[in-house]
Design an enzyme around this catalytic site. Structure first.
Site, PDB file in Angstrom:
ATOM      1  N   SER A 156       0.902  -1.050  -0.063  1.00 41.83           N
ATOM      2  CA  SER A 156       0.160   0.034  -0.048  1.00 41.83           C
ATOM      3  C   SER A 156       0.950   1.155   0.006  1.00 41.83           C
ATOM      4  CB  SER A 156      -0.886   0.036   1.157  1.00 41.83           C
ATOM      5  OG  SER A 156      -0.409   0.268   2.392  1.00 41.83           O
TER       6      SER A 156
ATOM      7  N   ASP B 183       6.890   2.642   6.234  1.00 45.85           N
ATOM      8  CA  ASP B 183       6.511   1.915   4.820  1.00 45.85           C
ATOM      9  C   ASP B 183       6.659   2.988   3.648  1.00 45.85           C
ATOM     10  OD1 ASP B 183       5.931   0.025   6.670  1.00 45.85           O
ATOM     11  OD2 ASP B 183       4.259  -0.863   5.457  1.00 45.85           O
TER      12      ASP B 183
END
Ligand code: PMV
Length: 351
Positions: free
Chosen positions: A133, A183
């Site tokens: 994502s 991330d």
């Protein structure tokens, strides 16, 4: 605008998962499995979001998108309330559409972009802890910032990267509520990062990438449930668990020094991979499938640990410099025969 392509890597946590929740340091690196966005202008003024890997193909007309006002929301994940009736998809497709709408709406408020098609494809398995994502968020933010004329050097300068990372983090907030930010930072900057909650992530500037075999157990895991189980254990045995978390922190510190000394794949690194896995297993977040991966790889002298939340998900195996490609193929084949899925990757490449 002429058509253009942008891409961003996935991430892997090398050391420090779970402990990072309690303010300890984690080390993560980029993996050379990437998401790619192709942007092509359209003459009909529509905006098409095409994500063939997760069955999304939606058309927005410009008035729908212009009506969004993300700046009026108190949290990005509330964008859903401005899209009722538009988003029929469920699961990852739904999250992707919401992320796109949030980012489009926010950047539209700062500059019109005309009609276009954005097609995103990704080599990252969804929901395996490899940051799919975030890679999606980084390609989206780069594409939309480019379309609105916000990037000075198409993402190449430090200033551009900062802006890309900022909007990619907002995208992660749509998808995950309260993400740590590691991330999207890895997907934006690449390389290796040391991350501690509440501080800016620190680039480790290692000159050498690592060869890593990533094995997906294909056992579904719930990050939320695993984080909660560690929390319960810590509440019951605070001193014992805090000692383990401190040890994991020391492992991340040791790894950081090894990376900065430019000798990442050495026997010391193998030692700390084994130590980190042992500590995670002690915290109760391993799984029989992950132990099986360890047995198979250890039989060939290679160190493995779980990566991410554990309880299934993925393991990583360090590939020492002197191990040939053929030897890696053999171990990957053996793991494949047990039902796992392997990816031979290079960790620490470009963002
Ligand atoms: O499985 P992943 O990549 O979502 O990793 C979870 C990492 C944890 O440390 C267990 C949780 C967290 O929020 O940092």
């Amino acid at each position: 605008v002429a058509p253009f392509v942008v891409s961003a890597p996935g991430k892997i946590i090398l050391f420090g998962e779970h402990a990072v929740v309690y303010g300890k340091t984690a080390i993560a690196g980029s993996v050379d499995m990437r998401a790619y966005a192709l942007v092509t202008p359209r003459k009909d003024g529509k905006t098409r979001l095409f994500l063939p890997d997760i069955n999304v193909d939606v058309y927005f007309d410009s008035t729908q998108l212009a009506r969004l006002s993300p700046s009026s929301l108190s949290h990005p994940c509330e964008i859903e309330t401005q899209l009722t009736g538009i988003v029929a998809a469920e699961g990852p497709g739904r999250t992707a559409i919401l992320t796109f709408a949030y980012m489009y709406g926010s950047l539209f408020e700062r500059g019109n972009m005309g009609g276009f098609t954005i097609c995103v494809r990704s080599l990252l398995p969804v929901g395996s802890g490899l940051g799919s994502s975030a890679a999606f968020g980084v390609v989206l933010s780069t594409a939309l910032l480019q379309l609105t004329g916000h990037l000075k050097q198409m993402g190449a300068s430090a200033e551009d990267r900062k802006l890309i990372n900022h909007w990619a983090y907002r995208g992660e907030q749509v998808a995950h509520g309260t993400p740590s930010g590691i991330d999207n930072a890895v997907a934006t900057y690449g390389g290796f990062l040391a991350y501690t909650r509440g501080s800016e992530s620190v680039s480790l500037h290692s000159t050498r990438a690592l060869r890593v075999l990533i094995t997906n157990t294909q056992v579904p895991k719930s990050t939320k449930a695993l984080v909660a189980s560690v929390r319960t254990l810590r509440e019951r045995h605070p001193e014992v668990v805090d000692t383990i978390l401190d040890s994991i922190h020391s492992i991340s510190t040791a790894a950081g020094s090894l990376f900065q000394s430019h000798k990442p794949c050495c026997s010391e690194l193998q030692d700390i991979v084994r130590l980190n896995h042992g500590l995670l297993a002690t915290l109760g977040v391993s799984h029989p499938s992950l132990e099986r991966i360890r047995e198979i790889t250890e039989a060939r002298g290679m160190a493995s640990k779980l990566t991410g939340a554990g309880g299934g998900g993925c393991a990583l195996t360090l590939i020492p410099i002197d191990v040939s490609g053929a030897a890696v193929d053999r171990v990957a084949q053996e793991l494949g025969e047990v039902g796992f899925r392997c990816y031979q990757t290079v960790v620490g490449g470009a963002g």
